[in-house]
Design a protein around this motif. Sequence first.
Motif, mmCIF file in Angstrom:
data_model
loop_
_atom_site.group_PDB
_atom_site.id
_atom_site.type_symbol
_atom_site.label_atom_id
_atom_site.label_comp_id
_atom_site.label_asym_id
_atom_site.label_seq_id
_atom_site.Cartn_x
_atom_site.Cartn_y
_atom_site.Cartn_z
ATOM 1 N N GLU A 1 0.718 -1.252 -0.117
ATOM 2 C CA GLU A 1 0.045 0.101 0.055
ATOM 3 C C GLU A 1 0.915 1.197 -0.080
ATOM 4 N N PHE A 2 2.016 1.281 0.823
ATOM 5 C CA PHE A 2 2.699 2.447 1.123
ATOM 6 C C PHE A 2 3.522 2.746 -0.297
ATOM 7 N N THR A 3 3.957 1.588 -0.967
ATOM 8 C CA THR A 3 4.445 1.649 -2.564
ATOM 9 C C THR A 3 3.823 2.317 -3.435
ATOM 10 N N ARG A 4 2.591 2.054 -3.537
ATOM 11 C CA ARG A 4 1.339 2.541 -4.360
ATOM 12 C C ARG A 4 1.277 4.195 -4.184
ATOM 13 N N GLY A 5 1.585 4.685 -3.161
ATOM 14 C CA GLY A 5 1.558 6.079 -3.018
ATOM 15 C C GLY A 5 1.204 6.458 -1.346
ATOM 16 N N HIS A 6 1.784 7.479 -1.137
ATOM 17 C CA HIS A 6 1.748 8.105 0.315
ATOM 18 C C HIS A 6 1.824 9.459 0.401
ATOM 19 N N ILE A 7 1.505 10.015 1.609
ATOM 20 C CA ILE A 7 1.717 11.184 1.943
ATOM 21 C C ILE A 7 3.172 11.712 1.868
ATOM 22 N N PRO A 8 3.573 12.679 1.306
ATOM 23 C CA PRO A 8 4.925 13.100 1.256
ATOM 24 C C PRO A 8 5.681 13.411 2.500
ATOM 25 N N ASN A 9 6.758 12.753 2.606
ATOM 26 C CA ASN A 9 7.751 12.851 3.846
ATOM 27 C C ASN A 9 6.906 11.925 5.033
ATOM 28 N N ALA A 10 5.927 10.958 4.707
ATOM 29 C CA ALA A 10 5.510 10.117 5.642
ATOM 30 C C ALA A 10 6.721 9.058 5.795
ATOM 31 N N ARG A 11 6.599 8.915 7.276
ATOM 32 C CA ARG A 11 7.609 7.636 7.674
ATOM 33 C C ARG A 11 6.609 6.190 7.554
ATOM 34 N N HIS A 12 7.174 5.388 7.046
ATOM 35 C CA HIS A 12 6.506 3.981 6.968
ATOM 36 C C HIS A 12 6.769 3.116 8.224
ATOM 37 N N LEU A 13 5.671 2.802 9.036
ATOM 38 C CA LEU A 13 5.702 2.028 9.983
ATOM 39 C C LEU A 13 4.491 1.352 10.277
ATOM 40 N N PRO A 14 4.703 0.148 9.680
ATOM 41 C CA PRO A 14 3.343 -0.850 9.534
ATOM 42 C C PRO A 14 2.805 -1.162 10.803
ATOM 43 N N LEU A 15 1.564 -1.179 10.916
ATOM 44 C CA LEU A 15 0.897 -1.381 12.131
ATOM 45 C C LEU A 15 1.246 -2.887 12.713
ATOM 46 N N ASN A 16 1.924 -3.888 12.005
ATOM 47 C CA ASN A 16 2.194 -4.910 12.535
ATOM 48 C C ASN A 16 3.637 -4.892 13.234
ATOM 49 N N ASP A 17 4.253 -4.025 12.625
ATOM 50 C CA ASP A 17 5.565 -3.669 13.358
ATOM 51 C C ASP A 17 5.498 -2.522 14.589
ATOM 52 N N LEU A 18 4.578 -2.076 14.818
ATOM 53 C CA LEU A 18 4.523 -0.805 15.614
ATOM 54 C C LEU A 18 5.029 -1.049 16.984
ATOM 55 N N ALA A 19 4.813 -1.989 17.568
ATOM 56 C CA ALA A 19 5.245 -2.549 19.052
ATOM 57 C C ALA A 19 6.435 -2.641 18.847
ATOM 58 N N ARG A 20 7.218 -3.324 18.051
ATOM 59 C CA ARG A 20 8.607 -3.698 17.914
ATOM 60 C C ARG A 20 9.452 -2.449 17.814
#
Length: 138
Positions: free
Chosen positions: A59-78
Amino acid sequence: MEFLQQNWHWAALAAASGAWLLVDLVRNKGDRTQISPVEATLLINREDAVVVDVRDEAEFTRGHIPNARHLPLNDLARRSAELEKFKGRPIILYCASGSRSASALAQLKKAGFDKLHNLRGGMMEWEKAGQPITRKKK
């Protein structure tokens, strides 16, 4: 009364607008963490808010808000420690529709973050509002 009869369509529009605002208020139950794309843009520009995309890699690769940091929900705790340096700044979380980011917001709140915001409607609302999207990685 004559004015209303002659301008009934304006009165109907005013009533519909008021009803829509009331529905929105009830739907969000006064939740101040929910922000619109316009409010998010203001936070980014005025308060240097950090934008965090909690969607998956595809989803991130298809397009995201400029300068957004990518931190998938599944990895958030870690990986939440990656956001520690931003604790004093507003953090805007978003996903595709707003539900995963609401879950991320709850996790970060428990971790001691307090300037948290959830982009209402997620990427769908961001795109609908005509806001910019990029495919570049930060």
